[in-house]
Design a protein around this motif. Structure first.
Motif, PDB file in Angstrom:
ATOM      1  N   VAL A   2      44.959  41.583  53.873  1.00  0.00           N
ATOM      2  CA  VAL A   2      44.211  40.519  53.200  1.00  0.00           C
ATOM      3  C   VAL A   2      43.988  40.834  51.722  1.00  0.00           C
ATOM      4  O   VAL A   2      43.221  40.150  51.048  1.00  0.00           O
ATOM      5  N   ASN A   3      44.649  41.884  51.230  1.00  0.00           N
ATOM      6  CA  ASN A   3      44.581  42.262  49.814  1.00  0.00           C
ATOM      7  C   ASN A   3      43.147  42.524  49.365  1.00  0.00           C
ATOM      8  O   ASN A   3      42.705  42.057  48.318  1.00  0.00           O
ATOM      9  N   ALA A   4      42.403  43.286  50.188  1.00  0.00           N
ATOM     10  CA  ALA A   4      40.991  43.518  49.899  1.00  0.00           C
ATOM     11  C   ALA A   4      40.622  44.981  50.146  1.00  0.00           C
ATOM     12  O   ALA A   4      41.341  45.714  50.819  1.00  0.00           O
ATOM     13  N   ALA A   5      39.482  45.368  49.582  1.00  0.00           N
ATOM     14  CA  ALA A   5      38.960  46.719  49.780  1.00  0.00           C
ATOM     15  C   ALA A   5      37.447  46.679  49.668  1.00  0.00           C
ATOM     16  O   ALA A   5      36.869  45.764  49.080  1.00  0.00           O
TER      17      ALA A   5
ATOM     18  N   ARG B 189      41.313  52.770  37.802  1.00  0.00           N
ATOM     19  CA  ARG B 189      41.881  51.824  36.848  1.00  0.00           C
ATOM     20  C   ARG B 189      43.299  52.215  36.503  1.00  0.00           C
ATOM     21  O   ARG B 189      43.670  53.341  36.700  1.00  0.00           O
ATOM     22  N   PRO B 190      44.178  51.365  35.994  1.00  0.00           N
ATOM     23  CA  PRO B 190      43.883  50.052  35.436  1.00  0.00           C
ATOM     24  C   PRO B 190      43.655  48.973  36.484  1.00  0.00           C
ATOM     25  O   PRO B 190      42.922  48.043  36.259  1.00  0.00           O
ATOM     26  N   THR B 191      44.285  49.078  37.648  1.00  0.00           N
ATOM     27  CA  THR B 191      43.960  48.125  38.704  1.00  0.00           C
ATOM     28  C   THR B 191      43.656  48.887  39.979  1.00  0.00           C
ATOM     29  O   THR B 191      44.113  50.008  40.192  1.00  0.00           O
ATOM     30  N   ILE B 192      42.884  48.273  40.802  1.00  0.00           N
ATOM     31  CA  ILE B 192      42.491  48.875  42.066  1.00  0.00           C
ATOM     32  C   ILE B 192      43.708  49.035  42.967  1.00  0.00           C
ATOM     33  O   ILE B 192      43.872  50.047  43.631  1.00  0.00           O
ATOM     34  N   SER B 193      44.575  48.050  42.956  1.00  0.00           N
ATOM     35  CA  SER B 193      45.748  48.068  43.819  1.00  0.00           C
ATOM     36  C   SER B 193      46.597  49.307  43.588  1.00  0.00           C
ATOM     37  O   SER B 193      47.044  49.961  44.532  1.00  0.00           O
ATOM     38  N   TYR B 194      46.827  49.641  42.344  1.00  0.00           N
ATOM     39  CA  TYR B 194      47.671  50.791  42.006  1.00  0.00           C
ATOM     40  C   TYR B 194      47.102  52.087  42.570  1.00  0.00           C
ATOM     41  O   TYR B 194      47.789  52.843  43.240  1.00  0.00           O
TER      42      TYR B 194
ATOM     43  N   VAL C 118      36.078  44.210  46.920  1.00  0.00           N
ATOM     44  CA  VAL C 118      37.182  43.818  46.062  1.00  0.00           C
ATOM     45  C   VAL C 118      38.055  42.861  46.871  1.00  0.00           C
ATOM     46  O   VAL C 118      38.689  43.271  47.836  1.00  0.00           O
ATOM     47  N   LEU C 119      38.052  41.596  46.483  1.00  0.00           N
ATOM     48  CA  LEU C 119      38.803  40.580  47.221  1.00  0.00           C
ATOM     49  C   LEU C 119      40.166  40.311  46.603  1.00  0.00           C
ATOM     50  O   LEU C 119      40.880  39.424  47.047  1.00  0.00           O
TER      51      LEU C 119
END
Length: 106
Positions: free
Chosen positions: A11-14, A78-83, A48-49
């Motif tokens: 769901v691309n969330a954390a 950072r720079p993004t949570i996904s990374y 984080v949605l």
């Protein structure tokens, strides 16, 4: 102090858990970032949605109570949570809702 991070890539969330205090308020910071606060407006957790969102560290420091060591640790996401969270996810491959401990930077 350690930070718990639960990632659900389906769901691309954390959820970034900073403490186990009772949540009394949730504030929407926009861009898919929600901040959970306790009775003293100390940040308990960050939802984080959107894993591609950037954590608003300046707002966390200016508007809420959050320990400086926590901000330094979050700065490493950072720079993004996904990374950065993708590295945590790799350690827990095979599960859709993984949780990992992230040690606080002192």
């Amino acid at each position: 102090m350690s930070i718990k991070v639960a990632v659900d890539k389906t769901v691309n969330a954390a959820y970034i858990e900073l403490s186990d205090q009772t949540i009394v308020e949730t504030v929407d910071l926009g861009n898919g970032i929600m901040v959970d606060l306790d009775a003293m407006r100390v940040v308990v957790g960050i939802e984080v949605l959107n894993l591609d969102a950037e954590l608003p560290l300046a707002r966390l420091r200016e508007e809420f109570h959050v320990h400086s060591s926590v901000v330094r640790t979050l700065d490493h996401l950072r720079p993004t949570i996904s990374y950065q969270l993708s590295r945590i996810q790799q350690a827990t491959e095979g599960t859709s809702g993984a949780t990992a401990q992230v040690p606080a930077m002192v």
